[in-house]
Design a protein around this motif. Structure first.
Motif, PDB file in Angstrom:
ATOM      1  N   LEU A 120       0.831  -1.206   0.000  1.00 19.99           N
ATOM      2  CA  LEU A 120       0.000   0.000   0.000  1.00 19.99           C
ATOM      3  C   LEU A 120       0.864   1.254   0.000  1.00 19.99           C
ATOM      4  O   LEU A 120       0.548   2.236  -0.683  1.00 19.99           O
ATOM      5  CB  LEU A 120      -0.912  -0.001   1.235  1.00 19.99           C
ATOM      6  CG  LEU A 120      -2.069  -1.003   1.240  1.00 19.99           C
ATOM      7  CD1 LEU A 120      -2.761  -0.991   2.607  1.00 19.99           C
ATOM      8  CD2 LEU A 120      -3.072  -0.668   0.148  1.00 19.99           C
ATOM      9  N   LEU A 121       1.950   1.223   0.759  1.00 16.76           N
ATOM     10  CA  LEU A 121       2.857   2.369   0.799  1.00 16.76           C
ATOM     11  C   LEU A 121       3.411   2.638  -0.602  1.00 16.76           C
ATOM     12  O   LEU A 121       3.524   3.797  -1.021  1.00 16.76           O
ATOM     13  CB  LEU A 121       3.995   2.103   1.780  1.00 16.76           C
ATOM     14  CG  LEU A 121       4.831   3.315   2.190  1.00 16.76           C
ATOM     15  CD1 LEU A 121       4.030   4.251   3.088  1.00 16.76           C
ATOM     16  CD2 LEU A 121       6.113   2.879   2.909  1.00 16.76           C
ATOM     17  N   GLY A 122       3.705   1.574  -1.323  1.00 20.88           N
ATOM     18  CA  GLY A 122       4.184   1.716  -2.696  1.00 20.88           C
ATOM     19  C   GLY A 122       3.109   2.295  -3.603  1.00 20.88           C
ATOM     20  O   GLY A 122       3.403   3.117  -4.482  1.00 20.88           O
ATOM     21  N   GLU A 123       1.848   1.870  -3.396  1.00 17.42           N
ATOM     22  CA  GLU A 123       0.742   2.410  -4.199  1.00 17.42           C
ATOM     23  C   GLU A 123       0.621   3.916  -4.017  1.00 17.42           C
ATOM     24  O   GLU A 123       0.191   4.630  -4.929  1.00 17.42           O
ATOM     25  CB  GLU A 123      -0.571   1.737  -3.796  1.00 17.42           C
ATOM     26  CG  GLU A 123      -0.804   0.378  -4.434  1.00 17.42           C
ATOM     27  CD  GLU A 123      -2.269  -0.004  -4.396  1.00 17.42           C
ATOM     28  OE1 GLU A 123      -3.008   0.349  -5.334  1.00 17.42           O
ATOM     29  OE2 GLU A 123      -2.671  -0.664  -3.416  1.00 17.42           O
ATOM     30  N   LEU A 124       0.969   4.405  -2.843  1.00 19.89           N
ATOM     31  CA  LEU A 124       0.880   5.838  -2.569  1.00 19.89           C
ATOM     32  C   LEU A 124       2.209   6.543  -2.825  1.00 19.89           C
ATOM     33  O   LEU A 124       2.393   7.695  -2.421  1.00 19.89           O
ATOM     34  CB  LEU A 124       0.424   6.080  -1.128  1.00 19.89           C
ATOM     35  CG  LEU A 124      -0.953   5.540  -0.750  1.00 19.89           C
ATOM     36  CD1 LEU A 124      -1.408   6.106   0.588  1.00 19.89           C
ATOM     37  CD2 LEU A 124      -1.993   5.873  -1.808  1.00 19.89           C
ATOM     38  N   GLY A 125       3.141   5.849  -3.462  1.00 20.96           N
ATOM     39  CA  GLY A 125       4.381   6.467  -3.894  1.00 20.96           C
ATOM     40  C   GLY A 125       5.392   6.751  -2.811  1.00 20.96           C
ATOM     41  O   GLY A 125       6.214   7.672  -2.949  1.00 20.96           O
ATOM     42  N   LEU A 126       5.395   5.953  -1.745  1.00 21.98           N
ATOM     43  CA  LEU A 126       6.275   6.247  -0.610  1.00 21.98           C
ATOM     44  C   LEU A 126       7.173   5.080  -0.217  1.00 21.98           C
ATOM     45  O   LEU A 126       7.651   5.023   0.915  1.00 21.98           O
ATOM     46  CB  LEU A 126       5.436   6.676   0.606  1.00 21.98           C
ATOM     47  CG  LEU A 126       4.730   8.028   0.510  1.00 21.98           C
ATOM     48  CD1 LEU A 126       3.907   8.281   1.761  1.00 21.98           C
ATOM     49  CD2 LEU A 126       5.734   9.153   0.313  1.00 21.98           C
ATOM     50  N   SER A 127       7.431   4.157  -1.132  1.00 25.04           N
ATOM     51  CA  SER A 127       8.289   3.014  -0.799  1.00 25.04           C
ATOM     52  C   SER A 127       9.664   3.453  -0.310  1.00 25.04           C
ATOM     53  O   SER A 127      10.275   2.790   0.540  1.00 25.04           O
ATOM     54  CB  SER A 127       8.445   2.103  -2.022  1.00 25.04           C
ATOM     55  OG  SER A 127       7.230   1.459  -2.330  1.00 25.04           O
ATOM     56  N   HIS A 128      10.130   4.582  -0.821  1.00 25.41           N
ATOM     57  CA  HIS A 128      11.472   5.052  -0.469  1.00 25.41           C
ATOM     58  C   HIS A 128      11.561   5.591   0.959  1.00 25.41           C
ATOM     59  O   HIS A 128      12.664   5.861   1.455  1.00 25.41           O
ATOM     60  CB  HIS A 128      11.898   6.155  -1.436  1.00 25.41           C
ATOM     61  CG  HIS A 128      11.049   7.396  -1.359  1.00 25.41           C
ATOM     62  ND1 HIS A 128       9.774   7.453  -1.879  1.00 25.41           N
ATOM     63  CD2 HIS A 128      11.297   8.621  -0.799  1.00 25.41           C
ATOM     64  CE1 HIS A 128       9.272   8.661  -1.665  1.00 25.41           C
ATOM     65  NE2 HIS A 128      10.167   9.377  -1.014  1.00 25.41           N
ATOM     66  N   THR A 129      10.416   5.724   1.652  1.00 24.42           N
ATOM     67  CA  THR A 129      10.428   6.311   3.005  1.00 24.42           C
ATOM     68  C   THR A 129      10.418   5.260   4.108  1.00 24.42           C
ATOM     69  O   THR A 129      10.363   5.613   5.285  1.00 24.42           O
ATOM     70  CB  THR A 129       9.207   7.231   3.202  1.00 24.42           C
ATOM     71  OG1 THR A 129       7.998   6.428   3.209  1.00 24.42           O
ATOM     72  CG2 THR A 129       9.117   8.277   2.111  1.00 24.42           C
ATOM     73  N   LEU A 130      10.477   3.979   3.779  1.00 24.41           N
ATOM     74  CA  LEU A 130      10.299   2.914   4.770  1.00 24.41           C
ATOM     75  C   LEU A 130      11.155   3.099   6.015  1.00 24.41           C
ATOM     76  O   LEU A 130      10.674   2.893   7.138  1.00 24.41           O
ATOM     77  CB  LEU A 130      10.612   1.558   4.124  1.00 24.41           C
ATOM     78  CG  LEU A 130       9.448   0.781   3.517  1.00 24.41           C
ATOM     79  CD1 LEU A 130       9.967  -0.457   2.791  1.00 24.41           C
ATOM     80  CD2 LEU A 130       8.433   0.401   4.572  1.00 24.41           C
TER      81      LEU A 130
END
Length: 255
Positions: A120-130
């Motif tokens: 879901l985080l990737g769907e919202l464009g934030l995978s790089h913030t993990l």
């Protein structure tokens, strides 16, 4: 399977103290079909947020009954997830730890659920913030992380209490688009409380107009199909959008 995700039957709420009692909500009744997006609008103090607290099982009605998928609401339900105006992220935890917080509280933080949260985080464009911390994120990014945390538990009913009101207009529109994209294809019902009439029209299938003190349900308005089928941004340019906005404005402005 229940046709209605939520049903209110003559529900009222009176708050009691040692000195006084205040009726926030007069008896109201409504039904919300499964899979629909419904907004509550109205002036401040008309009971909108009280309704969400009642649905969430955080408080009990003074009279009447609320039913979630045909079962009486007696306490908070794992079938419901609640997103507030404040992101409420824990600053000492990474984004990865924040998005699985609800899963941990529910004893569901296993490999499969955590993987879904990261998806879901990737769907919202934030995978790089993990591995980043909330202090390293902008306001709009923090709200996206909060939205992922809310959706990670895979609720059947999503409660949204002014979730984008603290954002600037551009970020608000962006989050609206992301929310709709995430909800599409998922069998999820959403209930939004907002003061933003444009937001209510752009996102909703149905709008419930509240008014008065104590709050009463004044009208139930079905959003025209051409608006519902459009994205939140494109909906605002539909011919019927402005006339519906003016209709809602007049309804809310009437004492």
């Amino acid at each position: 399977m229940a046709t209605n995700a939520l049903e209110a039957i003559d529900v009222s709420k009176t708050y009691l103290s040692r000195q006084d009692q205040v009726t926030a909500l007069a008896p109201i009744s409504f039904r919300i079909p499964s899979g629909s997006f419904v907004s509550f609008v109205g002036a401040s103090g008309c009971g909108k947020s009280t309704i969400l607290s009642l649905v969430a099982g955080l408080i009990s009605p003074t009279s009447g009954e609320l039913r979630l998928f045909d079962e009486p609401i007696k306490r908070p339900s794992p079938r419901i997830s609640y997103m507030l105006q404040q992101d409420c992220l824990l600053d000492w935890r990474t984004v990865s730890e924040n998005i699985t917080l609800g899963l941990s509280f529910r004893g569901q933080n296993n490999t499969k659920s955590a993987s879904h949260a990261r998806y879901l985080l990737g769907e919202l464009g934030l995978s790089h913030t993990l591995n980043q911390y909330p202090s390293q994120l902008s306001g709009g990014m923090r709200q996206r992380v909060a939205l992922v945390r809310t959706l990670a538990v895979q609720p059947e009913l999503l409660l949204l209490d002014e979730p984008f009101s603290a954002l600037d207009y551009q970020n608000k529109l962006h989050l609206e688009e992301l929310l709709v994209n995430v909800l599409q294809g998922r069998k999820m019902t959403a209930l939004l409380v907002t003061h933003d009439l444009e937001e209510a029209i752009a996102l909703s299938d149905t709008i419930l107009v509240m008014g008065g003190r104590p709050g009463v349900l004044r009208r139930i308005i079905e959003v025209p199909g051409e608006i519902r089928k459009a994205s939140p941004l494109a909906a605002r340019s539909q011919p019927a959008f402005r006339s519906l906005f003016n209709e809602l404005w007049k309804e809310i402005e009437t004492p």
